[in-house]
Write a protein that holds these residues in place. Structure first.
Motif, mmCIF file in Angstrom:
data_model
loop_
_atom_site.group_PDB
_atom_site.id
_atom_site.type_symbol
_atom_site.label_atom_id
_atom_site.label_comp_id
_atom_site.label_asym_id
_atom_site.label_seq_id
_atom_site.Cartn_x
_atom_site.Cartn_y
_atom_site.Cartn_z
ATOM 1 N N GLN A 100 10.777 0.682 3.220
ATOM 2 C CA GLN A 100 9.898 0.814 2.070
ATOM 3 C C GLN A 100 8.769 1.794 2.302
ATOM 4 N N TYR A 101 8.727 2.424 3.493
ATOM 5 C CA TYR A 101 7.656 3.375 3.770
ATOM 6 C C TYR A 101 8.021 4.721 3.169
ATOM 7 N N ASN A 102 7.485 4.979 2.001
ATOM 8 C CA ASN A 102 7.810 6.207 1.278
ATOM 9 C C ASN A 102 6.743 7.254 1.537
ATOM 10 N N GLY A 103 6.865 7.939 2.656
ATOM 11 C CA GLY A 103 5.877 8.951 2.993
ATOM 12 C C GLY A 103 4.667 8.331 3.630
ATOM 13 N N GLY A 104 3.637 9.157 3.852
ATOM 14 C CA GLY A 104 2.399 8.661 4.450
ATOM 15 C C GLY A 104 2.548 8.457 5.940
ATOM 16 N N ASN A 105 1.452 7.938 6.553
ATOM 17 C CA ASN A 105 1.488 7.698 7.983
ATOM 18 C C ASN A 105 1.550 6.212 8.239
ATOM 19 N N ASN A 106 1.368 5.823 9.470
ATOM 20 C CA ASN A 106 1.456 4.422 9.830
ATOM 21 C C ASN A 106 0.101 3.828 10.136
ATOM 22 N N GLY A 107 -0.960 4.352 9.522
ATOM 23 C CA GLY A 107 -2.297 3.846 9.795
ATOM 24 C C GLY A 107 -2.853 4.528 11.022
ATOM 25 N N SER A 163 6.985 -21.407 2.220
ATOM 26 C CA SER A 163 6.107 -20.682 3.134
ATOM 27 C C SER A 163 6.556 -19.238 3.327
ATOM 28 N N PHE A 164 5.563 -18.334 3.381
ATOM 29 C CA PHE A 164 5.813 -16.925 3.657
ATOM 30 C C PHE A 164 4.834 -16.479 4.730
ATOM 31 N N THR A 165 5.350 -15.783 5.740
ATOM 32 C CA THR A 165 4.511 -15.223 6.794
ATOM 33 C C THR A 165 4.628 -13.714 6.743
ATOM 34 N N PHE A 166 3.493 -13.024 6.722
ATOM 35 C CA PHE A 166 3.492 -11.576 6.619
ATOM 36 C C PHE A 166 3.498 -10.946 8.010
ATOM 37 N N THR A 167 3.861 -9.676 8.072
ATOM 38 C CA THR A 167 3.872 -8.937 9.330
ATOM 39 C C THR A 167 2.667 -8.011 9.373
ATOM 40 N N LEU A 168 1.774 -8.214 10.341
ATOM 41 C CA LEU A 168 0.570 -7.411 10.481
ATOM 42 C C LEU A 168 0.596 -6.687 11.823
ATOM 43 N N ALA A 169 0.079 -5.455 11.845
ATOM 44 C CA ALA A 169 -0.069 -4.684 13.085
ATOM 45 C C ALA A 169 -1.531 -4.291 13.240
ATOM 46 N N TYR A 170 -1.972 -4.214 14.505
ATOM 47 C CA TYR A 170 -3.376 -3.931 14.800
ATOM 48 C C TYR A 170 -3.465 -2.862 15.883
ATOM 49 N N ASN A 171 -4.649 -2.230 15.974
ATOM 50 C CA ASN A 171 -4.889 -1.372 17.123
ATOM 51 C C ASN A 171 -5.566 -2.195 18.209
ATOM 52 N N THR A 172 -6.037 -1.546 19.272
ATOM 53 C CA THR A 172 -6.515 -2.274 20.448
ATOM 54 C C THR A 172 -7.816 -3.029 20.225
ATOM 55 N N VAL A 173 -8.554 -2.701 19.168
ATOM 56 C CA VAL A 173 -9.812 -3.419 18.913
ATOM 57 C C VAL A 173 -9.682 -4.363 17.714
ATOM 58 N N GLY A 174 -8.452 -4.644 17.302
ATOM 59 C CA GLY A 174 -8.234 -5.641 16.269
ATOM 60 C C GLY A 174 -8.271 -5.136 14.850
ATOM 61 N N ARG A 175 -8.369 -3.830 14.664
ATOM 62 C CA ARG A 175 -8.294 -3.295 13.300
ATOM 63 C C ARG A 175 -6.879 -3.424 12.770
ATOM 64 N N ILE A 176 -6.749 -3.915 11.545
ATOM 65 C CA ILE A 176 -5.439 -3.932 10.922
ATOM 66 C C ILE A 176 -5.020 -2.503 10.600
ATOM 67 N N THR A 177 -3.772 -2.156 10.947
ATOM 68 C CA THR A 177 -3.250 -0.816 10.653
ATOM 69 C C THR A 177 -2.088 -0.863 9.666
ATOM 70 N N ASN A 178 -1.371 -1.984 9.629
ATOM 71 C CA ASN A 178 -0.242 -2.144 8.716
ATOM 72 C C ASN A 178 -0.114 -3.602 8.310
ATOM 73 N N ARG A 179 0.348 -3.814 7.085
ATOM 74 C CA ARG A 179 0.713 -5.172 6.666
ATOM 75 C C ARG A 179 1.927 -5.078 5.760
ATOM 76 N N ASP A 180 2.940 -5.908 6.025
ATOM 77 C CA ASP A 180 4.134 -6.000 5.190
ATOM 78 C C ASP A 180 4.197 -7.394 4.592
ATOM 79 N N ILE A 181 4.269 -7.450 3.269
ATOM 80 C CA ILE A 181 4.350 -8.703 2.525
ATOM 81 C C ILE A 181 5.679 -8.727 1.794
ATOM 82 N N ASN A 182 6.413 -9.813 1.957
ATOM 83 C CA ASN A 182 7.741 -9.894 1.348
ATOM 84 C C ASN A 182 7.932 -11.283 0.747
ATOM 85 N N TYR A 183 8.060 -11.337 -0.585
ATOM 86 C CA TYR A 183 8.375 -12.581 -1.285
ATOM 87 C C TYR A 183 9.781 -12.463 -1.868
ATOM 88 N N ASN A 184 10.531 -13.524 -1.747
ATOM 89 C CA ASN A 184 11.849 -13.555 -2.372
ATOM 90 C C ASN A 184 12.034 -14.914 -3.026
#
Length: 282
Positions: free
Chosen positions: A1-8, A244-265
């Motif tokens: 679903q990543y249509n262009g752009g960077n990864n944070g 229940s739904f659990t999202f996928t989050l990514a962070y850098n080394t100081v805890g900043r969120i860089t990506n989040r994926d939310i998926n409901y079905n």
């Protein structure tokens, strides 16, 4: 679903200075037995914690994307007075015009230049901790109730004197939205979950906080928007009517969120895929 752009991106500094927020949504819903898919990719540009403009590419059922460029205008007090969208040829397609009285929103007018039937005007009155919204030419009114921290704790809509939709919200001691319960034409019970890191969207979207809700439709549920954009910490999961739904989050080394994926079905009725990417200035 990543249509262009960077990864944070951005430095490893813990000073949160968001400069670009990329939001991609892919929604498929059932319409009279047929699946309908809409895809929107938005790049939201931020300077000094305020949204300046954004670009949105929207396509429906695989059509060629149509590009809309949104521009925000503010008054001397920093309040948003206009949000206009232009298409690829530079023509204004729609705009919100926001008026203020005594530093409070008094009127919101929406103009859709391709179809006047979509136009509306909302007027607002204030009484202690409530805001009442009425629509010109309509019997429907909506009352927003705020707590002592100016957070919305109830949204109730009426057709004349009869309640047609209601949403009640509760918050944790940290200030995160805990629950949202809706009843009426749409019913749901949602519990929200968070990580322990700072949500960089809060300082950006709490600018003109009430505009997140006052310009919406009476039936729009506001809980998820509060959890996503206005929570103290990063939204990382939810329980919708027991599912229940659990999202996928990514962070850098100081805890900043860089990506989040939310998926409901929700079976064959509704599928929502949301991808977010965060780019920091410093």
């Amino acid at each position: 679903q990543y249509n262009g752009g960077n990864n944070g991106s951005g430095s490893e500094s813990d000073d949160l200075a968001l400069s670009l927020y990329e939001l991609d949504t892919d929604i498929t819903f059932n319409f009279f037995g047929l699946p309908v898919q809409t895809v929107a990719n938005a790049d939201i540009n931020i300077i000094e914690d305020k949204i300046i403009n954004s670009t949105i590419d929207l396509s429906i059922e695989g059509s060629a994307p149509e590009t809309e460029n949104q521009t925000f205008t503010r008054n001397a007090s920093g309040q948003i007075t206009n949000n206009s969208s232009t298409n690829a040829s530079g023509s204004v397609t729609n705009e919100y015009i926001i008026s203020y009285e005594n530093d409070r929103i008094s009127q919101i007018t929406y103009e859709y230049y391709e179809d006047a039937s979509e136009n509306y005007t909302y007027n607002f009155t204030y009484d202690n901790n409530t805001i009442t919204r009425t629509e010109v030419g309509s019997n429907i009114s909506t009352v927003f109730t705020l707590d002592g921290f100016d957070r919305v704790i109830k949204k109730e809509s009426f057709d004349g004197a009869f309640t047609i939709q209601s949403e009640s919200l509760t918050y944790s001691g940290l200030g995160n939205l805990s629950t949202s319960v809706t009843s009426g034409e749409i019913s749901s019970n949602v519990t929200y979950q968070y990580d322990d890191e700072t949500n960089p969207l809060k300082i950006v979207f709490e600018d003109n906080y009430l505009l997140q809700f006052l310009a919406d439709d009476y039936s729009d549920e506001i809980g998820s928007r509060i959890a996503q954009y206005l929570s103290v910490n990063n939204w990382n999961g939810a329980v919708f009517d027991g599912e229940s739904f659990t999202f996928t989050l990514a962070y850098n080394t100081v805890g900043r969120i860089t990506n989040r994926d939310i998926n409901y079905n929700f079976d064959d009725e509704l599928t929502v895929i949301i991808n977010e990417r965060f780019t920091y200035l410093n």
